[in-house]
Design a protein around this motif. Structure first.
Motif, short mmCIF file in Angstrom:
data_model
loop_
_atom_site.label_atom_id
_atom_site.label_comp_id
_atom_site.label_asym_id
_atom_site.label_seq_id
_atom_site.Cartn_x
_atom_site.Cartn_y
_atom_site.Cartn_z
N MET A 143 0.77 -0.91 -0.07
CA MET A 143 0.05 0.00 -0.32
C MET A 143 0.66 1.76 0.27
N PRO A 144 0.75 2.11 -0.45
CA PRO A 144 1.27 3.50 -1.11
C PRO A 144 1.66 4.48 0.89
N ARG A 145 2.41 4.97 1.13
CA ARG A 145 2.67 5.80 2.29
C ARG A 145 1.52 6.54 2.26
N GLY A 146 1.21 6.98 0.85
CA GLY A 146 -0.42 7.95 1.74
C GLY A 146 -1.50 8.18 2.10
N LEU A 147 -1.77 6.55 1.15
CA LEU A 147 -2.72 5.53 1.57
C LEU A 147 -3.13 5.05 2.94
N THR A 148 -1.35 4.67 3.39
CA THR A 148 -1.42 3.73 4.28
C THR A 148 -1.62 5.58 5.97
N ALA A 149 -1.64 6.26 5.27
CA ALA A 149 -1.47 7.85 5.95
C ALA A 149 -2.80 7.62 6.10
N ALA A 150 -3.82 7.97 5.57
CA ALA A 150 -4.81 8.36 5.68
C ALA A 150 -5.72 7.47 6.06
#
Length: 345
Positions: A143-150
């Motif tokens: 999973m991309p960093r941005g999606l993980t964060a969101a």
């Protein structure tokens, strides 16, 4: 997921079991009424018996909408609100692959964007709960960093809103408390190193526990307001939640100080923090959420997302109609909601 071969992990199992299937891969990040209609058309044309949602919250919500209309008829718009369905949806199995945040794989909540009204419809109904939910952290490692964060911040919002809900119970509190602790201990690492299976596993547990909590308690104004941003501007749900959460906490504080104070030791084991007064504890929680958001790359305000102040009256009016606001600990006026949006700029 089809292009990168992730779906093959599922279809391989179906092939081995000699189970025929059709793949619908047109779900948008904010699933729409058109997605539901198009997927339901395929379901009928292929003479299918049940649904498997494979992906994140968007895939699960879209499949919930399809499965509900397949069983109850009409259009997905007919079920906006609380408990409008007459009978359970067509069987649905939900498998998480890309998110540790929404908990849509196990809840009675379904969020679908009405493209005509430019709003997100909140469909809350026991009849849309999947019959089985599967979370495998190994499917989440890419999973991309941005999606993980969101999605991680989405889970935190679920836990906190469930914790201060007007219908929270000791059982939902226990789930929310564990989720909050796990998120503060693991989200930064999951974002920094997506292949850290321990962090991924703990985030999967956290989002599921938060889902167990809000599935019984519902949510609050963070979600009621975030749904409008997502529906009006087509913005990512988790990011909207993350930006709004500190400001709604401040708004709710006068009505939820005791409950908010109980969150403090879940964030930090420092005993000295226990000596803070209630206002200082609220400040501590807000500061820690802002620090976490900053560390995982969440924007500072909704202005960065393209939100315009002239749209606040429309957004606020629709937010007050959202079913998620019914259990918020402090009741707001239209001016209050506009004020929260303005503070989040």
């Amino acid at each position: 997921m089809v292009k990168i071969g992730l779906v093959e992990k599922l279809t391989h199992v179906l092939d081995e079991g000699n189970i025929k299937y059709a793949i619908f891969d047109k779900v948008k990040p904010n699933p729409t009424t058109a997605n539901v209609d198009e997927g339901l058309k395929m379901y009928k044309e292929k003479d299918c018996d049940f649904f498997i949602s494979f992906g994140g919250g968007s895939s699960h919500d879209a499949a919930k909408g399809m499965a509900l209309v397949a069983a109850d008829g009409g259009q997905i718009k007919d079920y906006e609100g609380v408990d409008k369905a007459k009978k359970p949806q067509v069987p649905l199995i939900s498998i998480n692959t890309t998110t540790a945040g929404t908990a849509s794989e196990m809840t009675k909540f379904c969020i679908i964007t009405d493209e005509e009204r430019h709003i997100k419809m909140a469909i809350v109904d026991k009849n849309i709960t999947p019959i089985a939910a599967i979370n495998d952290p190994e499917l989440m490692t890419n999973m991309p960093r941005g999606l993980t964060a969101a999605t991680g911040m989405d889970a935190l919002t679920h836990a906190i809103e469930a914790y201060v809900s007007t219908i929270a119970t000791p059982i939902t509190d226990a789930c929310a408390e564990k989720a909050i602790k796990l998120i503060f201990k693991n989200l930064r690492q999951a974002v920094e190193n997506g292949s850290d299976i321990n962090a991924r596993n703990n985030m999967a547990y956290a989002e599921y526990l938060a889902g167990m909590a809000f599935n019984s308690t519902s949510l609050g104004y963070v979600h009621a307001m975030a749904h409008q941003l997502g529906g009006f501007y087509d913005l990512p749900h988790g990011v909207c939640n993350a930006v709004l959460l500190p400001h709604v906490i401040r708004y709710n504080a006068p009505a939820a100080k005791e409950k908010l104070a109980e969150i403090v030791p879940l964030i930090s084991p420092d005993a000295s923090i226990g000596t803070l007064n209630s206002d200082q504890k609220t400040d501590f929680i807000v500061d820690e959420i802002l620090n976490l958001s900053h560390d995982v790359g969440i924007p500072k305000g909704i202005k960065e997302l393209g939100v315009k102040e002239e749209d606040f009256p429309t957004l606020a009016t629709n937010a007050l109609k959202d079913a998620c606001g019914l259990t918020n600990p402090r009741k707001a006026s239209l001016e209050d909601i506009i004020g929260i949006y303005r503070a989040a700029l």
